[in-house]
Design a protein around this motif. Structure first.
Motif, PDB file in Angstrom:
ATOM      1  N   ILE A  48     -52.428  -7.137  20.284  1.00 20.83           N
ATOM      2  CA  ILE A  48     -52.021  -8.062  21.349  1.00 20.83           C
ATOM      3  C   ILE A  48     -53.134  -9.064  21.629  1.00 20.83           C
ATOM      4  O   ILE A  48     -52.884 -10.268  21.751  1.00 20.83           O
ATOM      5  CB  ILE A  48     -51.640  -7.294  22.627  1.00 20.83           C
ATOM      6  CG1 ILE A  48     -50.390  -6.455  22.387  1.00 20.83           C
ATOM      7  CG2 ILE A  48     -51.427  -8.244  23.793  1.00 20.83           C
ATOM      8  CD1 ILE A  48     -50.097  -5.471  23.490  1.00 20.83           C
ATOM      9  N   ALA A  49     -54.374  -8.588  21.732  1.00 23.81           N
ATOM     10  CA  ALA A  49     -55.503  -9.470  22.023  1.00 23.81           C
ATOM     11  C   ALA A  49     -55.674 -10.529  20.932  1.00 23.81           C
ATOM     12  O   ALA A  49     -55.895 -11.707  21.225  1.00 23.81           O
ATOM     13  CB  ALA A  49     -56.782  -8.646  22.176  1.00 23.81           C
ATOM     14  N   ILE A  50     -55.561 -10.107  19.687  1.00 26.03           N
ATOM     15  CA  ILE A  50     -55.693 -11.062  18.582  1.00 26.03           C
ATOM     16  C   ILE A  50     -54.555 -12.086  18.624  1.00 26.03           C
ATOM     17  O   ILE A  50     -54.776 -13.290  18.484  1.00 26.03           O
ATOM     18  CB  ILE A  50     -55.718 -10.318  17.228  1.00 26.03           C
ATOM     19  CG1 ILE A  50     -57.011  -9.514  17.108  1.00 26.03           C
ATOM     20  CG2 ILE A  50     -55.569 -11.288  16.060  1.00 26.03           C
ATOM     21  CD1 ILE A  50     -57.028  -8.551  15.941  1.00 26.03           C
ATOM     22  N   THR A  51     -53.341 -11.622  18.865  1.00 26.09           N
ATOM     23  CA  THR A  51     -52.185 -12.517  18.894  1.00 26.09           C
ATOM     24  C   THR A  51     -52.251 -13.481  20.073  1.00 26.09           C
ATOM     25  O   THR A  51     -51.892 -14.657  19.942  1.00 26.09           O
ATOM     26  CB  THR A  51     -50.884 -11.706  18.936  1.00 26.09           C
ATOM     27  OG1 THR A  51     -50.889 -10.771  17.864  1.00 26.09           O
ATOM     28  CG2 THR A  51     -49.665 -12.607  18.815  1.00 26.09           C
ATOM     29  N   VAL A  52     -52.735 -13.003  21.226  1.00 26.64           N
ATOM     30  CA  VAL A  52     -52.837 -13.859  22.411  1.00 26.64           C
ATOM     31  C   VAL A  52     -53.826 -15.001  22.178  1.00 26.64           C
ATOM     32  O   VAL A  52     -53.686 -16.074  22.758  1.00 26.64           O
ATOM     33  CB  VAL A  52     -53.215 -13.016  23.657  1.00 26.64           C
ATOM     34  CG1 VAL A  52     -53.777 -13.867  24.767  1.00 26.64           C
ATOM     35  CG2 VAL A  52     -52.016 -12.244  24.149  1.00 26.64           C
ATOM     36  N   VAL A  53     -54.800 -14.782  21.326  1.00 20.53           N
ATOM     37  CA  VAL A  53     -55.770 -15.837  21.020  1.00 20.53           C
ATOM     38  C   VAL A  53     -55.278 -16.718  19.872  1.00 20.53           C
ATOM     39  O   VAL A  53     -55.295 -17.950  19.966  1.00 20.53           O
ATOM     40  CB  VAL A  53     -57.151 -15.231  20.685  1.00 20.53           C
ATOM     41  CG1 VAL A  53     -58.104 -16.296  20.179  1.00 20.53           C
ATOM     42  CG2 VAL A  53     -57.727 -14.520  21.894  1.00 20.53           C
ATOM     43  N   VAL A  54     -54.823 -16.095  18.790  1.00 19.66           N
ATOM     44  CA  VAL A  54     -54.501 -16.846  17.567  1.00 19.66           C
ATOM     45  C   VAL A  54     -53.215 -17.665  17.706  1.00 19.66           C
ATOM     46  O   VAL A  54     -53.175 -18.842  17.311  1.00 19.66           O
ATOM     47  CB  VAL A  54     -54.418 -15.890  16.357  1.00 19.66           C
ATOM     48  CG1 VAL A  54     -53.885 -16.597  15.129  1.00 19.66           C
ATOM     49  CG2 VAL A  54     -55.784 -15.289  16.073  1.00 19.66           C
ATOM     50  N   LEU A  55     -52.157 -17.093  18.251  1.00 21.77           N
ATOM     51  CA  LEU A  55     -50.868 -17.780  18.297  1.00 21.77           C
ATOM     52  C   LEU A  55     -50.895 -19.074  19.121  1.00 21.77           C
ATOM     53  O   LEU A  55     -50.412 -20.113  18.643  1.00 21.77           O
ATOM     54  CB  LEU A  55     -49.783 -16.828  18.802  1.00 21.77           C
ATOM     55  CG  LEU A  55     -48.350 -17.273  18.606  1.00 21.77           C
ATOM     56  CD1 LEU A  55     -48.026 -17.463  17.136  1.00 21.77           C
ATOM     57  CD2 LEU A  55     -47.401 -16.249  19.210  1.00 21.77           C
ATOM     58  N   PRO A  56     -51.470 -19.090  20.337  1.00 22.66           N
ATOM     59  CA  PRO A  56     -51.532 -20.370  21.065  1.00 22.66           C
ATOM     60  C   PRO A  56     -52.384 -21.424  20.362  1.00 22.66           C
ATOM     61  O   PRO A  56     -52.028 -22.602  20.351  1.00 22.66           O
ATOM     62  CB  PRO A  56     -52.145 -19.994  22.414  1.00 22.66           C
ATOM     63  CG  PRO A  56     -51.885 -18.545  22.565  1.00 22.66           C
ATOM     64  CD  PRO A  56     -51.895 -17.983  21.181  1.00 22.66           C
ATOM     65  N   VAL A  57     -53.493 -20.993  19.756  1.00 31.16           N
ATOM     66  CA  VAL A  57     -54.339 -21.950  19.045  1.00 31.16           C
ATOM     67  C   VAL A  57     -53.593 -22.529  17.845  1.00 31.16           C
ATOM     68  O   VAL A  57     -53.622 -23.744  17.597  1.00 31.16           O
ATOM     69  CB  VAL A  57     -55.671 -21.290  18.611  1.00 31.16           C
ATOM     70  CG1 VAL A  57     -56.455 -22.186  17.664  1.00 31.16           C
ATOM     71  CG2 VAL A  57     -56.508 -20.945  19.833  1.00 31.16           C
ATOM     72  N   MET A  58     -52.897 -21.684  17.098  1.00 34.30           N
ATOM     73  CA  MET A  58     -52.111 -22.169  15.954  1.00 34.30           C
ATOM     74  C   MET A  58     -50.992 -23.098  16.414  1.00 34.30           C
ATOM     75  O   MET A  58     -50.707 -24.105  15.769  1.00 34.30           O
ATOM     76  CB  MET A  58     -51.545 -20.997  15.159  1.00 34.30           C
ATOM     77  CG  MET A  58     -52.592 -20.140  14.467  1.00 34.30           C
ATOM     78  SD  MET A  58     -53.598 -21.044  13.301  1.00 34.30           S
ATOM     79  CE  MET A  58     -52.395 -21.433  12.060  1.00 34.30           C
ATOM     80  N   GLY A  59     -50.346 -22.750  17.521  1.00 37.16           N
ATOM     81  CA  GLY A  59     -49.306 -23.622  18.070  1.00 37.16           C
ATOM     82  C   GLY A  59     -49.860 -24.978  18.450  1.00 37.16           C
ATOM     83  O   GLY A  59     -49.252 -26.021  18.182  1.00 37.16           O
ATOM     84  N   VAL A 114     -48.866 -17.597  25.613  1.00 39.90           N
ATOM     85  CA  VAL A 114     -49.505 -16.348  26.049  1.00 39.90           C
ATOM     86  C   VAL A 114     -48.479 -15.468  26.761  1.00 39.90           C
ATOM     87  O   VAL A 114     -48.400 -14.256  26.517  1.00 39.90           O
ATOM     88  CB  VAL A 114     -50.721 -16.638  26.950  1.00 39.90           C
ATOM     89  CG1 VAL A 114     -51.201 -15.375  27.651  1.00 39.90           C
ATOM     90  CG2 VAL A 114     -51.846 -17.255  26.136  1.00 39.90           C
ATOM     91  N   ALA A 115     -47.659 -16.051  27.627  1.00 42.40           N
ATOM     92  CA  ALA A 115     -46.619 -15.280  28.322  1.00 42.40           C
ATOM     93  C   ALA A 115     -45.618 -14.691  27.328  1.00 42.40           C
ATOM     94  O   ALA A 115     -45.222 -13.524  27.446  1.00 42.40           O
ATOM     95  CB  ALA A 115     -45.900 -16.167  29.344  1.00 42.40           C
ATOM     96  N   LEU A 116     -45.216 -15.486  26.354  1.00 43.53           N
ATOM     97  CA  LEU A 116     -44.306 -15.006  25.310  1.00 43.53           C
ATOM     98  C   LEU A 116     -44.901 -13.811  24.573  1.00 43.53           C
ATOM     99  O   LEU A 116     -44.239 -12.791  24.376  1.00 43.53           O
ATOM    100  CB  LEU A 116     -44.004 -16.129  24.310  1.00 43.53           C
ATOM    101  CG  LEU A 116     -43.365 -15.731  22.989  1.00 43.53           C
ATOM    102  CD1 LEU A 116     -41.913 -15.354  23.202  1.00 43.53           C
ATOM    103  CD2 LEU A 116     -43.481 -16.841  21.979  1.00 43.53           C
ATOM    104  N   THR A 117     -46.160 -13.924  24.202  1.00 44.24           N
ATOM    105  CA  THR A 117     -46.825 -12.862  23.453  1.00 44.24           C
ATOM    106  C   THR A 117     -46.948 -11.589  24.281  1.00 44.24           C
ATOM    107  O   THR A 117     -46.661 -10.486  23.803  1.00 44.24           O
ATOM    108  CB  THR A 117     -48.221 -13.327  22.998  1.00 44.24           C
ATOM    109  OG1 THR A 117     -48.075 -14.523  22.241  1.00 44.24           O
ATOM    110  CG2 THR A 117     -48.911 -12.273  22.170  1.00 44.24           C
ATOM    111  N   LEU A 118     -47.369 -11.723  25.529  1.00 45.94           N
ATOM    112  CA  LEU A 118     -47.568 -10.542  26.369  1.00 45.94           C
ATOM    113  C   LEU A 118     -46.253  -9.836  26.674  1.00 45.94           C
ATOM    114  O   LEU A 118     -46.177  -8.606  26.615  1.00 45.94           O
ATOM    115  CB  LEU A 118     -48.286 -10.935  27.662  1.00 45.94           C
ATOM    116  CG  LEU A 118     -49.744 -11.357  27.495  1.00 45.94           C
ATOM    117  CD1 LEU A 118     -50.312 -11.832  28.824  1.00 45.94           C
ATOM    118  CD2 LEU A 118     -50.577 -10.231  26.916  1.00 45.94           C
TER     119      LEU A 118
END
Length: 151
Positions: free
Chosen positions: A122-133, A104-108
């Motif tokens: 940003i909101a979509i990426t903050v949710v999707v990227l950590p879950v995918m990781g 989340v910190a990386l994305t923001l």
């Protein structure tokens, strides 16, 4: 023929990605690769490094020179600063805060590389990227890292 700043900055970025991928693959060659059925510790880093090098090469090859609008002669340091700050934050937060908070910190931080960040993206990426990781690295590959500080 005058070179445009945006074209050259994208080419330089592609070259950096290409060289980084080759460096990762080269360093990972010192580990045993194994086979496709029994992968060794060097298999994934070599494959990831070569994929990164391929993407960098595609960036360098596919950048059109004439189709880009001319920009001012100033070097824009903002994207470099915020993307590197995001990567550094991820590296420093991964162990104490876990994969989710670090991502989340990386994305923001990386989102501020754009002059006007897109809040929906940003909101979509903050949710999707950590879950995918989490799904890929912790659940799928079973890597020994925490998702949260308390886990």
């Amino acid at each position: 023929m005058s070179a445009q700043v945006s074209s050259w900055s994208e080419r330089i970025g592609g070259i950096v990605i290409l060289l980084l991928g080759l460096a990762v693959a080269g360093q990972a060659m010192s580990y045993p690769l194994g086979t496709l059925n029994n992968m060794g510790p060097g298999f994934f880093p070599v494959a990831a490094g070569l994929a990164l090098a391929l993407l960098g090469g595609l960036i360098v090859w596919k950048i059109p020179d004439a189709d880009l609008p001319a920009e001012s002669g100033r070097l824009n340091i903002r994207p470099v600063f915020f993307v590197l700050a995001g990567i550094l934050a991820w590296a420093l937060l991964l162990r104490p805060a876990g994969l989710i908070a670090a991502t989340v910190a990386l994305t923001l931080l990386s989102a501020f590389a754009y002059p006007v960040p897109n809040l929906k993206r940003i909101a979509i990426t903050v949710v999707v990227l950590p879950v995918m990781g989490w799904l890929l690295f912790i659940y799928g590959l079973g890597m020994p890292m925490r998702a949260f500080p308390w886990s």
